[in-house]
Design a protein around this motif. Structure first.
Motif: not given
Length: 168
Positions: A26-34, A48-59
């Motif tokens: 949905d237009g963001v990077l869903k993130s997990w710290a592994v 895998a611990v969920p972290t904050d969503d990031h913008s696509l530019e962060y990829a």
């Protein structure tokens, strides 16, 4: 035809070394710290611990976050590519990725530089933590550890230590 959603795995040397697995949803990077990184062994279940969503530019971000704030430290793009949703309901219909994540189980196939094949994130129910597991398929390999055998960035070619040294 819609373009395939992206994924990125960034190696991040913050308070602890960990791999941030990020999937475009949905237009963001869903993130997990592994913490220990992805394993190609289907028997191995990685926290895998969920972290904050990031913008696509962060990829494509690589560099060193400086300071004492949360997230400080070196970051490299360890792997990246596109993925395909494989999550299906009981009627074998594809489940929307955001809905799959809300329900606590998301299966997807990666097509990256290092990681390929099917994977799944599953919520454990304890404290909101998840597990990342490699699905048994032709890309599974219990004898190969890419976190050790292929530690370099796919963008810069640097290791995490070499990236950290660029801040000096």
């Amino acid at each position: 035809m819609p373009k395939a959603p992206i994924f990125v795995v960034q190696l991040h040397d913050a308070r602890r070394l960990h791999y941030d697995v990020r999937l475009e949803v949905d237009g963001v990077l869903k993130s997990w710290a592994v913490p220990r990184g992805p394993s190609l062994d289907p028997v191995v279940k990685r926290l895998a611990v969920p972290t904050d969503d990031h913008s696509l530019e962060y990829a494509t971000y690589e560099g060193v976050h400086v300071g004492a704030r949360y997230g400080s430290g070196a970051v490299i793009v360890w792997d990246a590519g596109v993925y395909r949703n494989e999550t299906r309901d009981k009627q074998r219909k594809l489940v929307d990725p955001a809905d799959a994540i809300d329900r606590g189980h998301f299966r997807f196939a990666l097509q990256g530089v290092k990681l390929t094949g099917s994977w799944a994130f599953t919520r454990t129910g304890r404290d909101g933590d998840w597990l990342l597991v490699k699905v048994r398929d032709e890309s599974a390999d219990p004898l190969l550890d890419l976190t050790v055998d292929d530690p370099r960035s796919i963008l810069s070619g640097l290791t995490i230590d070499e990236m950290a040294a660029t801040a000096s």
